[in-house]
Design a protein around this motif. Structure first.
Motif, PDB file in Angstrom:
ATOM      1  N   MET A   1       8.906   4.334  -7.012  1.00  0.00           N
ATOM      2  CA  MET A   1       8.873   3.713  -8.329  1.00  0.00           C
ATOM      3  C   MET A   1       9.106   4.767  -9.399  1.00  0.00           C
ATOM      4  SD  MET A   1       5.878   0.938  -8.356  1.00  0.00           S
ATOM      5  CE  MET A   1       6.036  -0.523  -7.415  1.00  0.00           C
ATOM      6  N   GLY A   2       9.874   4.423 -10.366  1.00  0.00           N
ATOM      7  CA  GLY A   2      10.247   5.323 -11.439  1.00  0.00           C
ATOM      8  C   GLY A   2      11.756   5.305 -11.518  1.00  0.00           C
ATOM      9  N   HIS A   3      12.296   4.323 -12.212  1.00  0.00           N
ATOM     10  CA  HIS A   3      13.709   4.010 -12.109  1.00  0.00           C
ATOM     11  C   HIS A   3      14.512   4.336 -13.363  1.00  0.00           C
ATOM     12  CE1 HIS A   3      12.093   1.922  -8.691  1.00  0.00           C
ATOM     13  NE2 HIS A   3      11.305   1.278  -9.499  1.00  0.00           N
ATOM     14  N   GLY A   4      13.872   4.430 -14.492  1.00  0.00           N
ATOM     15  CA  GLY A   4      14.578   4.628 -15.744  1.00  0.00           C
ATOM     16  C   GLY A   4      14.786   3.309 -16.455  1.00  0.00           C
ATOM     17  N   ARG A  48      -0.090   0.978  -8.309  1.00  0.00           N
ATOM     18  CA  ARG A  48       0.504   1.847  -9.347  1.00  0.00           C
ATOM     19  C   ARG A  48       1.120   1.005 -10.472  1.00  0.00           C
ATOM     20  NH1 ARG A  48       2.321   5.958  -5.023  1.00  0.00           N
ATOM     21  NH2 ARG A  48       4.070   4.585  -4.628  1.00  0.00           N
ATOM     22  N   HIS A  49       1.820  -0.024 -10.086  1.00  0.00           N
ATOM     23  CA  HIS A  49       2.465  -0.925 -11.045  1.00  0.00           C
ATOM     24  C   HIS A  49       1.413  -1.593 -11.944  1.00  0.00           C
ATOM     25  CE1 HIS A  49       5.502  -4.072 -12.124  1.00  0.00           C
ATOM     26  NE2 HIS A  49       4.466  -4.882 -12.084  1.00  0.00           N
ATOM     27  N   SER A  50       0.373  -2.110 -11.339  1.00  0.00           N
ATOM     28  CA  SER A  50      -0.670  -2.816 -12.097  1.00  0.00           C
ATOM     29  C   SER A  50      -1.388  -1.891 -13.066  1.00  0.00           C
ATOM     30  CB  SER A  50      -1.696  -3.443 -11.141  1.00  0.00           C
ATOM     31  OG  SER A  50      -1.098  -4.427 -10.353  1.00  0.00           O
ATOM     32  N   VAL A  51      -1.717  -0.694 -12.601  1.00  0.00           N
ATOM     33  CA  VAL A  51      -2.407   0.268 -13.468  1.00  0.00           C
ATOM     34  C   VAL A  51      -1.534   0.593 -14.679  1.00  0.00           C
ATOM     35  CG1 VAL A  51      -3.182   2.683 -13.605  1.00  0.00           C
ATOM     36  CG2 VAL A  51      -3.930   1.227 -11.705  1.00  0.00           C
ATOM     37  N   ALA A  52      -0.248   0.822 -14.457  1.00  0.00           N
ATOM     38  CA  ALA A  52       0.661   1.141 -15.565  1.00  0.00           C
ATOM     39  C   ALA A  52       0.770  -0.029 -16.541  1.00  0.00           C
ATOM     40  CB  ALA A  52       2.038   1.523 -15.021  1.00  0.00           C
ATOM     41  N   GLU A  53       0.837  -1.254 -16.007  1.00  0.00           N
ATOM     42  CA  GLU A  53       0.877  -2.422 -16.900  1.00  0.00           C
ATOM     43  C   GLU A  53      -0.395  -2.519 -17.725  1.00  0.00           C
ATOM     44  OE1 GLU A  53       3.782  -5.717 -14.825  1.00  0.00           O
ATOM     45  OE2 GLU A  53       1.641  -5.851 -14.381  1.00  0.00           O
ATOM     46  N   GLU A  54      -1.538  -2.304 -17.081  1.00  0.00           N
ATOM     47  CA  GLU A  54      -2.809  -2.416 -17.801  1.00  0.00           C
ATOM     48  C   GLU A  54      -2.966  -1.318 -18.851  1.00  0.00           C
ATOM     49  OE1 GLU A  54      -5.670  -2.605 -14.612  1.00  0.00           O
ATOM     50  OE2 GLU A  54      -4.938  -4.593 -13.995  1.00  0.00           O
ATOM     51  N   ALA A 144       2.676   6.880 -16.168  1.00  0.00           N
ATOM     52  CA  ALA A 144       1.402   6.340 -15.666  1.00  0.00           C
ATOM     53  C   ALA A 144       1.467   6.105 -14.162  1.00  0.00           C
ATOM     54  CB  ALA A 144       1.052   5.051 -16.405  1.00  0.00           C
ATOM     55  N   LYS A 145       2.608   5.607 -13.672  1.00  0.00           N
ATOM     56  CA  LYS A 145       2.729   5.324 -12.233  1.00  0.00           C
ATOM     57  C   LYS A 145       2.640   6.603 -11.405  1.00  0.00           C
ATOM     58  CE  LYS A 145       6.492   2.802 -12.351  1.00  0.00           C
ATOM     59  NZ  LYS A 145       7.601   1.924 -11.943  1.00  0.00           N
ATOM     60  N   LYS A 146       3.105   7.722 -11.962  1.00  0.00           N
ATOM     61  CA  LYS A 146       3.044   8.984 -11.231  1.00  0.00           C
ATOM     62  C   LYS A 146       1.603   9.433 -10.990  1.00  0.00           C
ATOM     63  CE  LYS A 146       7.438  10.788 -12.945  1.00  0.00           C
ATOM     64  NZ  LYS A 146       8.049  11.749 -13.866  1.00  0.00           N
ATOM     65  N   MET A 147       0.716   9.099 -11.909  1.00  0.00           N
ATOM     66  CA  MET A 147      -0.667   9.559 -11.845  1.00  0.00           C
ATOM     67  C   MET A 147      -1.637   8.484 -11.343  1.00  0.00           C
ATOM     68  SD  MET A 147      -0.313  12.625 -12.957  1.00  0.00           S
ATOM     69  CE  MET A 147      -1.984  13.125 -13.206  1.00  0.00           C
ATOM     70  N   ALA A 148      -1.156   7.276 -11.201  1.00  0.00           N
ATOM     71  CA  ALA A 148      -2.025   6.128 -10.911  1.00  0.00           C
ATOM     72  C   ALA A 148      -2.579   6.163  -9.492  1.00  0.00           C
ATOM     73  CB  ALA A 148      -1.248   4.832 -11.119  1.00  0.00           C
ATOM     74  N   PRO A 168      -6.150   8.674 -13.576  1.00  0.00           N
ATOM     75  CA  PRO A 168      -5.546   9.875 -12.989  1.00  0.00           C
ATOM     76  C   PRO A 168      -6.426  10.543 -11.929  1.00  0.00           C
ATOM     77  CG  PRO A 168      -5.195   9.859 -15.352  1.00  0.00           C
ATOM     78  CD  PRO A 168      -6.171   8.741 -15.047  1.00  0.00           C
ATOM     79  N   GLY A 169      -7.722  10.579 -12.141  1.00  0.00           N
ATOM     80  CA  GLY A 169      -8.626  11.175 -11.140  1.00  0.00           C
ATOM     81  C   GLY A 169      -8.652  10.363  -9.863  1.00  0.00           C
ATOM     82  N   ALA A 170      -8.755   9.047 -10.010  1.00  0.00           N
ATOM     83  CA  ALA A 170      -8.728   8.181  -8.829  1.00  0.00           C
ATOM     84  C   ALA A 170      -7.384   8.305  -8.125  1.00  0.00           C
ATOM     85  CB  ALA A 170      -8.992   6.726  -9.228  1.00  0.00           C
ATOM     86  N   GLY A 171      -6.312   8.426  -8.893  1.00  0.00           N
ATOM     87  CA  GLY A 171      -4.983   8.568  -8.310  1.00  0.00           C
ATOM     88  C   GLY A 171      -4.854   9.839  -7.486  1.00  0.00           C
TER      89      GLY A 171
END
Length: 187
Positions: A1-4, A48-54, A144-148, A168-171
């Motif tokens: 994930m991480g497409h631009g 990862r997707h959900s965390v970034a959306e939230e 966010a997805k990178k650290m989630a 980020p810590g949980a990730g």
């Protein structure tokens, strides 16, 4: 994930990737151990997707869309249901009778959520925000997805600022556990 691209393009691409994983699960016979591998991969991507959306999408929805608070709250509620299913699924092997029931419920919940976002929320956000704002949100979501986290944490906060502080810590812990266990990788 991480497409631009802008936030909507980024999230729609994520949706397609998860749907591909669901298709792979559905294409295998019940009890096949690869169903668990693909379920773990889907869970990792969905969390990862959900965390970034939230962290970024839903605050933007609250800010820019009329009735955005109710819309964001509904989407977060959908995430909570899916996250609990993923947590329950975590403890099941592919040959566990519960696995098929839980993965079926998860796929149904996620597909419904995707249809709602793509048919309702995304068009409204696109109409309410400038292209620059959507591009900026896309960058924030990718970061966010990178650290989630990569594992479900149903009791974790799902709204800023607490989610942005704790994710980020949980990730980091989740990624270390995944690397040590080989979770989400085929033998």
């Amino acid at each position: 994930m991480g497409h631009g691209g802008n936030v909507i393009d980024e999230l729609v691409t994520d949706h397609r990737e998860v749907e591909q994983l669901f298709g792979r699960i559905e294409g295998l016979p019940s009890g096949d151990k690869d169903r668990k591998v693909f379920a773990d991969q889907a869970t990792m991507e969905l969390v990862r997707h959900s965390v970034a959306e939230e962290e970024y999408l839903y605050p933007a929805v609250r800010e820019h869309i009329a009735g955005g608070d109710a819309l964001a709250d509904k989407e977060i509620e959908d995430h909570s249901k899916a996250e609990q299913l993923m947590k329950d699924l975590e403890g099941c092997d592919a040959d566990d009778p519960e696995f098929d029931r839980l993965i079926g419920m998860l796929m149904s919940e996620v597909r419904s959520h995707i249809a709602d976002e793509e048919g309702n929320l995304f068009p409204r956000l696109r109409a309410a925000c400038s292209a620059d704002a959507l591009d900026g949100l896309g960058d924030k979501v990718r970061q966010a997805k990178k650290m989630a986290p990569t594992r479900p944490h149903p009791s974790a906060p799902d709204k800023p600022p607490a989610n942005k502080l704790l994710a980020p810590g949980a990730g980091l812990v989740d990624r270390m556990r995944d690397a040590l266990s080989g979770r989400g990788k085929k033998d």
